[in-house]
Design a protein around this motif. Structure first.
Motif, PDB file in Angstrom:
ATOM      1  N   LYS A 198     -37.231 -23.272  -3.739  1.00 49.16           N
ATOM      2  CA  LYS A 198     -38.037 -23.674  -4.983  1.00 49.16           C
ATOM      3  C   LYS A 198     -39.089 -22.546  -5.052  1.00 49.16           C
ATOM      4  O   LYS A 198     -39.487 -22.417  -6.327  1.00 49.16           O
ATOM      5  CB  LYS A 198     -38.324 -25.018  -5.321  1.00 49.16           C
ATOM      6  N   ASN A 199     -39.683 -22.283  -4.040  1.00 49.80           N
ATOM      7  CA  ASN A 199     -40.888 -21.303  -3.987  1.00 49.80           C
ATOM      8  C   ASN A 199     -40.643 -19.850  -4.417  1.00 49.80           C
ATOM      9  O   ASN A 199     -41.512 -19.153  -4.596  1.00 49.80           O
ATOM     10  CB  ASN A 199     -41.871 -21.525  -2.797  1.00 49.80           C
ATOM     11  N   MET A 200     -39.497 -19.302  -4.326  1.00 50.26           N
ATOM     12  CA  MET A 200     -39.170 -18.351  -4.281  1.00 50.26           C
ATOM     13  C   MET A 200     -39.266 -17.681  -5.866  1.00 50.26           C
ATOM     14  O   MET A 200     -38.435 -18.070  -6.752  1.00 50.26           O
ATOM     15  CB  MET A 200     -37.705 -17.734  -3.897  1.00 50.26           C
ATOM     16  N   VAL A 201     -40.287 -16.807  -6.234  1.00 49.68           N
ATOM     17  CA  VAL A 201     -40.388 -16.314  -7.688  1.00 49.68           C
ATOM     18  C   VAL A 201     -39.437 -15.111  -7.840  1.00 49.68           C
ATOM     19  O   VAL A 201     -39.149 -14.168  -7.073  1.00 49.68           O
ATOM     20  CB  VAL A 201     -41.628 -16.019  -7.748  1.00 49.68           C
ATOM     21  N   LYS A 202     -38.637 -15.224  -8.897  1.00 54.65           N
ATOM     22  CA  LYS A 202     -37.430 -14.294  -9.179  1.00 54.65           C
ATOM     23  C   LYS A 202     -37.936 -13.370 -10.303  1.00 54.65           C
ATOM     24  O   LYS A 202     -38.154 -14.073 -11.471  1.00 54.65           O
ATOM     25  CB  LYS A 202     -36.251 -14.799  -9.440  1.00 54.65           C
ATOM     26  N   PHE A 203     -37.673 -12.035 -10.358  1.00 56.94           N
ATOM     27  CA  PHE A 203     -38.056 -11.188 -11.540  1.00 56.94           C
ATOM     28  C   PHE A 203     -36.607 -10.337 -11.651  1.00 56.94           C
ATOM     29  O   PHE A 203     -35.931  -9.914 -10.552  1.00 56.94           O
ATOM     30  CB  PHE A 203     -39.072 -10.168 -11.217  1.00 56.94           C
ATOM     31  N   CYS A 204     -36.035 -10.310 -12.995  1.00 56.33           N
ATOM     32  CA  CYS A 204     -34.982  -9.629 -13.291  1.00 56.33           C
ATOM     33  C   CYS A 204     -35.486  -8.107 -13.933  1.00 56.33           C
ATOM     34  O   CYS A 204     -36.326  -8.263 -15.147  1.00 56.33           O
ATOM     35  CB  CYS A 204     -34.084 -10.277 -13.910  1.00 56.33           C
ATOM     36  N   SER A 205     -34.992  -6.961 -13.458  1.00 55.57           N
ATOM     37  CA  SER A 205     -35.082  -5.763 -14.285  1.00 55.57           C
ATOM     38  C   SER A 205     -33.978  -5.502 -14.912  1.00 55.57           C
ATOM     39  O   SER A 205     -32.824  -5.241 -14.257  1.00 55.57           O
ATOM     40  CB  SER A 205     -35.736  -4.665 -13.355  1.00 55.57           C
ATOM     41  N   GLY A 206     -33.996  -5.012 -16.285  1.00 52.01           N
ATOM     42  CA  GLY A 206     -32.880  -4.705 -17.120  1.00 52.01           C
ATOM     43  C   GLY A 206     -32.442  -6.077 -17.933  1.00 52.01           C
ATOM     44  O   GLY A 206     -33.245  -6.898 -18.328  1.00 52.01           O
ATOM     45  N   ASP A 207     -31.198  -5.952 -18.342  1.00 47.07           N
ATOM     46  CA  ASP A 207     -30.756  -6.586 -19.475  1.00 47.07           C
ATOM     47  C   ASP A 207     -30.588  -8.086 -18.834  1.00 47.07           C
ATOM     48  O   ASP A 207     -30.079  -8.537 -17.681  1.00 47.07           O
ATOM     49  CB  ASP A 207     -29.118  -6.308 -19.756  1.00 47.07           C
ATOM     50  N   MET A 208     -31.506  -8.939 -19.594  1.00 51.26           N
ATOM     51  CA  MET A 208     -31.358 -10.500 -19.133  1.00 51.26           C
ATOM     52  C   MET A 208     -30.602 -11.394 -19.921  1.00 51.26           C
ATOM     53  O   MET A 208     -30.387 -12.518 -19.801  1.00 51.26           O
ATOM     54  CB  MET A 208     -33.016 -10.976 -19.531  1.00 51.26           C
ATOM     55  N   SER A 209     -29.753 -10.643 -20.601  1.00 53.22           N
ATOM     56  CA  SER A 209     -28.665 -11.487 -21.464  1.00 53.22           C
ATOM     57  C   SER A 209     -27.541 -12.072 -20.726  1.00 53.22           C
ATOM     58  O   SER A 209     -26.695 -12.904 -21.298  1.00 53.22           O
ATOM     59  CB  SER A 209     -28.178 -10.630 -22.538  1.00 53.22           C
ATOM     60  N   SER A 210     -27.363 -11.613 -19.466  1.00 52.40           N
ATOM     61  CA  SER A 210     -25.995 -11.895 -18.717  1.00 52.40           C
ATOM     62  C   SER A 210     -26.092 -13.561 -18.377  1.00 52.40           C
ATOM     63  O   SER A 210     -27.104 -13.974 -18.362  1.00 52.40           O
ATOM     64  CB  SER A 210     -25.985 -11.012 -17.316  1.00 52.40           C
ATOM     65  N   GLU A 211     -24.943 -14.313 -18.305  1.00 58.05           N
ATOM     66  CA  GLU A 211     -24.928 -15.582 -18.201  1.00 58.05           C
ATOM     67  C   GLU A 211     -25.243 -15.917 -16.822  1.00 58.05           C
ATOM     68  O   GLU A 211     -25.907 -17.137 -16.281  1.00 58.05           O
ATOM     69  CB  GLU A 211     -23.699 -16.086 -18.724  1.00 58.05           C
ATOM     70  N   SER A 212     -25.112 -14.872 -15.755  1.00 59.76           N
ATOM     71  CA  SER A 212     -25.322 -15.042 -14.473  1.00 59.76           C
ATOM     72  C   SER A 212     -26.970 -15.226 -14.056  1.00 59.76           C
ATOM     73  O   SER A 212     -27.080 -15.450 -12.894  1.00 59.76           O
ATOM     74  CB  SER A 212     -24.389 -14.352 -13.594  1.00 59.76           C
ATOM     75  N   VAL A 213     -27.541 -14.462 -14.831  1.00 60.24           N
ATOM     76  CA  VAL A 213     -29.186 -14.322 -14.154  1.00 60.24           C
ATOM     77  C   VAL A 213     -29.649 -15.856 -14.330  1.00 60.24           C
ATOM     78  O   VAL A 213     -29.736 -16.553 -15.342  1.00 60.24           O
ATOM     79  CB  VAL A 213     -29.967 -13.891 -15.418  1.00 60.24           C
ATOM     80  N   SER A 215     -31.694 -19.246 -14.459  1.00 59.14           N
ATOM     81  CA  SER A 215     -32.325 -19.766 -15.513  1.00 59.14           C
ATOM     82  C   SER A 215     -33.991 -19.609 -15.257  1.00 59.14           C
ATOM     83  O   SER A 215     -34.666 -19.480 -16.184  1.00 59.14           O
ATOM     84  CB  SER A 215     -32.214 -21.161 -15.914  1.00 59.14           C
ATOM     85  N   ASP A 216     -34.438 -19.839 -13.972  1.00 58.71           N
ATOM     86  CA  ASP A 216     -35.724 -19.660 -13.710  1.00 58.71           C
ATOM     87  C   ASP A 216     -36.346 -18.178 -13.366  1.00 58.71           C
ATOM     88  O   ASP A 216     -37.444 -18.047 -12.722  1.00 58.71           O
ATOM     89  CB  ASP A 216     -35.828 -20.683 -12.363  1.00 58.71           C
ATOM     90  N   THR A 217     -35.618 -17.244 -13.844  1.00 55.50           N
ATOM     91  CA  THR A 217     -36.190 -15.902 -13.521  1.00 55.50           C
ATOM     92  C   THR A 217     -36.789 -15.184 -14.563  1.00 55.50           C
ATOM     93  O   THR A 217     -36.585 -15.546 -15.850  1.00 55.50           O
ATOM     94  CB  THR A 217     -34.786 -14.885 -13.551  1.00 55.50           C
ATOM     95  N   LYS A 218     -37.941 -14.726 -14.214  1.00 52.57           N
ATOM     96  CA  LYS A 218     -38.820 -13.872 -15.362  1.00 52.57           C
ATOM     97  C   LYS A 218     -38.481 -12.622 -15.616  1.00 52.57           C
ATOM     98  O   LYS A 218     -37.620 -11.708 -14.679  1.00 52.57           O
ATOM     99  CB  LYS A 218     -40.234 -13.867 -14.756  1.00 52.57           C
ATOM    100  N   HIS A 219     -38.606 -11.985 -16.962  1.00 55.97           N
ATOM    101  CA  HIS A 219     -38.153 -10.532 -17.187  1.00 55.97           C
ATOM    102  C   HIS A 219     -39.072  -9.638 -16.874  1.00 55.97           C
ATOM    103  O   HIS A 219     -40.318  -9.751 -17.354  1.00 55.97           O
ATOM    104  CB  HIS A 219     -37.642 -10.553 -18.671  1.00 55.97           C
ATOM    105  N   LEU A 220     -38.926  -8.749 -15.945  1.00 53.73           N
ATOM    106  CA  LEU A 220     -39.959  -8.165 -15.556  1.00 53.73           C
ATOM    107  C   LEU A 220     -40.416  -6.983 -16.188  1.00 53.73           C
ATOM    108  O   LEU A 220     -41.567  -6.437 -16.287  1.00 53.73           O
ATOM    109  CB  LEU A 220     -39.389  -7.398 -13.872  1.00 53.73           C
ATOM    110  N   ASP A 221     -39.515  -6.370 -17.050  1.00 57.01           N
ATOM    111  CA  ASP A 221     -39.907  -5.080 -17.821  1.00 57.01           C
ATOM    112  C   ASP A 221     -41.052  -5.432 -18.850  1.00 57.01           C
ATOM    113  O   ASP A 221     -41.916  -4.430 -19.040  1.00 57.01           O
ATOM    114  CB  ASP A 221     -38.431  -4.709 -18.424  1.00 57.01           C
ATOM    115  N   PRO A 222     -40.828  -6.416 -19.713  1.00 55.45           N
ATOM    116  CA  PRO A 222     -41.867  -6.498 -20.465  1.00 55.45           C
ATOM    117  C   PRO A 222     -43.166  -6.712 -20.009  1.00 55.45           C
ATOM    118  O   PRO A 222     -44.309  -6.508 -20.479  1.00 55.45           O
ATOM    119  CB  PRO A 222     -41.432  -7.707 -21.442  1.00 55.45           C
ATOM    120  N   LEU A 223     -43.098  -7.561 -18.720  1.00 59.33           N
ATOM    121  CA  LEU A 223     -44.521  -7.849 -17.943  1.00 59.33           C
ATOM    122  C   LEU A 223     -45.098  -6.667 -17.495  1.00 59.33           C
ATOM    123  O   LEU A 223     -46.427  -6.415 -17.690  1.00 59.33           O
ATOM    124  CB  LEU A 223     -44.091  -8.833 -16.933  1.00 59.33           C
TER     125      LEU A 223
END
Length: 646
Positions: A198-213, A215-223
């Protein structure tokens, strides 16, 4: 010792004749006659043939050591050395991403990495914290770990082919507090998300629209876009001997091991390539190797960050596009692994082969049998073959184009670079020691384990090991050159000729090399055993004519002949990267074991996939069809004749 004895005899003769009052000319002539007559001519031959090579190697060694000492006195680290490149030419192109023709200047790479540094500092990450990066090769990959390094955060560079247990293991053993992944790998992250904690922070780079991402992932690019592009207020306290990042290397312990790369090691590897092969800032490197490897990320990208070269990053190797890309981007240097060269030779002749500007090919694993064919067909002036694992302290390099050699050690002054080939039992890899308790040095023509003396005070000799202390200890031997010393065990058997050139003989232990990757046999055995609920599985590498490295083969105990190879393959696809899936299967009543239940592979490896050697059921993997097919005598002959693609 023979050379020393010959010299002693010659000088003794010289002294004796002078004692009796003989003229100097006669005395020298007599001493020279004694020297040559007792075999000294062999040493003179070595001096004549290797002096220039050795001098070049010595100059490279001195240059790298000088630069390391200079950076040490300046309290520099990798980000600070990169900053010098930015100041020199901010608008020069640093990285080109082939897939989109996207060009990153040194200024842009600097500002992107500043944004990374500022963002993660604001998120509360501190020097020494670890963040795992799991994405395909692209400029952002470089900017991410470089930005982290600016504030002392250490990156764990995860192989993007890993899945399930292997992926989970690598992330967890690194001690990572966060995971950055590319959108293209979101499905792989989703498979292990529930086990990351639960403590692992997740960031995704790129398209976040995929259903497999998840739900608790943060979108890194705009940040990152919102983060300040100014240099971080709190710069990294790290120095040259402190940790930079981790690269995972296959070993004999099963799962991949996290090798520690310190700042000085990153600089050293890049500098050796730069000075040994006379690169210049005007060179442009074509890099289609994965950036989670030291070859792609240090030997390749390191030339950009440390010396100001332009590097073209390609997401994936393409044999059909290779020379077109080199022409398009005006590349002067290419990187390779042995397989790449073979794939290129197998391509039909195309116009771009004659239009490129490439003068140097640098890498490892080029087979001697295709070496000259490769250089002649593609008009490559120099092959920069080298040997060296990410963590080793005994790297060697081919400086003069000797066909087949991966490097050399001086026969004239062997102690300048304290590496040796020592005798081992090639089946058990146990060191063979003499009556004095020290290791026995191999002579020319004798295969031996490559070792390097450890000196933690010398950046060229230090061994930083792995995150796992036990794995580190297994790579260190004591009382090797002399009593009380320590040496790094490479795990690889090489052979040296009488001029000091070294040739790779075999990958020892429980690993083999296939498709440019090191495959851990114990890791593959564990996954197959888990799939089929059996413990008797032996995995080993076998040689295939005309193919670089060794193909994986699995011998599986199947006494009731119930195993379906293609059901097994479907399951292996979920847990094993493509290069680790066995090309050959052997289903047999039982696997040979010792009295302590250790699986014996010697006979299996010797019999290989030859149906003439066994009546066991044999299969080979048809990659195009995606399934295993029976391997009979006719198919075996076609494979031997290189008529079956593997």
């Amino acid at each position: 010792m023979h050379t020393i004895g010959v010299c002693a005899a010659a000088f003794g003769t010289l002294g004796l004749m002078r004692f009796f009052g003989m003229p100097w000319l006669w005395s020298v002539a007599a001493a020279l006659g004694i020297y040559i007559g007792t075999g000294g001519w062999r040493f003179l031959r070595i001096v004549f043939k290797t002096a220039l090579r050795d001098l070049l190697g010595l100059l490279v060694l001195i240059q790298v050591k000088y630069e390391l000492n200079r950076h040490r006195k300046a309290n520099a680290n990798v980000p600070k050395i990169f900053q010098n490149m930015v100041r020199r030419h901010p608008d020069k192109v640093a990285l080109i991403y082939e897939s989109t023709d996207d060009k990153w200047t040194f200024r842009r790479l600097d500002e992107f990495s500043n944004g990374v540094a500022n963002f993660f500092s604001q998120q509360g990450f501190l020097p020494g914290d670890v963040i795992a990066i799991f994405m395909e090769s692209r400029p952002e990959f470089v900017g991410l770990w470089l930005g982290m390094a600016k504030v002392g955060i250490e990156a764990a560079l995860i192989n993007f082919n890993l899945r399930l247990d292997s992926l989970l293991y690598c992330v967890k053993t690194s001690g990572a507090k966060a995971l950055i992944f590319g959108w293209e790998l979101s499905a792989a992250v989703a498979e292990v998300n529930g086990m990351l904690g639960k403590n692992m922070v997740k960031f995704c780079s790129g398209d976040m629209s995929s259903e497999s991402v998840p739900s608790d992932t943060k979108h890194l690019d705009p940040l990152l876009a919102q983060a300040s592009k100014s240099p971080p207020a709190q710069v990294s306290p790290k120095r040259l001997d402190d940790r930079l990042f981790y690269i995972y290397t296959s070993g004999t312990t099963g799962m991949p091991k996290a090798a520690i790369v310190v700042h000085s090691r990153y600089y050293r590897i890049a500098a050796f390539g730069y000075y040994a092969y006379r690169m210049t800032p005007d060179d442009i490197i074509y890099n289609c190797l994965p950036l989670y490897h030291s070859a792609g990320n240090i030997m390749g990208v390191g030339q950009c960050l440390m010396h100001g070269l332009t590097v073209v990053i390609r997401k994936k190797f393409s044999a059909s596009r290779f020379w077109d890309d080199c022409v398009k981007y005006k590349c002067t240097i290419i990187q390779y692994i042995g397989e790449i060269c073979r794939y290129l030779l197998n391509q039909p002749v195309r116009e771009a082969e004659m239009q490129h500007r490439v003068r140097l090919a640098i890498g490892n694993g080029l087979r001697p049998t295709i070496w000259e064919d490769f250089t002649q067909r593609f008009r490559i002036k120099q092959i920069g073959e080298f040997y060296g694992a990410t963590e080793c302290n005994c790297s060697i390099a081919n400086l003069d184009g000797k066909v087949g050699a991966c490097g050399f050690n001086s026969r004239i002054l062997p102690n300048v670079y304290p590496i040796r080939l020592v005798k081992v039992n090639e089946e058990t890899m146990e060191l063979i020691r003499g009556s004095n308790g020290l290791c026995i040095t191999c002579g020319p023509g004798e295969p031996g384990l490559l070792v390097g003396r450890i000196n933690q005070e010398d950046p060229l000799r230090r061994f930083d090991g792995y995150v796992n202390e036990n794995a580190t200890n297994k790579k260190i031997a004591y009382n090797v050159f002399k009593k009380g010393d320590q040496a790094y065990l490479s795990g690889d058997v090489l052979v040296m000729d009488d001029l000091g050139y070294m040739y790779f003989k075999d990958r020892s232990g429980d690993t083999f090399r296939w498709r440019g990757e090191n495959v851990s046999t114990t890791e593959v055995e564990g996954i197959i055993s888990h799939i089929i609920s059996k413990t008797d599985v032996a995995v080993y590498g076998v040689e295939v004519p005309g193919v670089e490295g060794k193909a994986g083969m699995a011998a599986i105990a199947d006494p009731e002949a119930k195993l379906n190879p293609n059901v097994l393959y479907q399951e292996m696809q979920k847990g094993l990267p493509p290069y680790a899936r066995p090309i050959f299967l052997r289903l047999l009543p039982q696997v040979d074991t010792t009295g302590t239940f250790k699986i014996q592979k010697t006979r299996l490896q010797r019999e290989s996939y030859d149906p003439h050697q066994t009546s066991d059921r044999l299969y080979f993997l048809d990659v195009k069809l995606g399934k295993y097919l029976p391997l009979d005598e006719s198919t075996f002959e076609r494979i031997q004749a290189r008529k079956v693609p593997l």
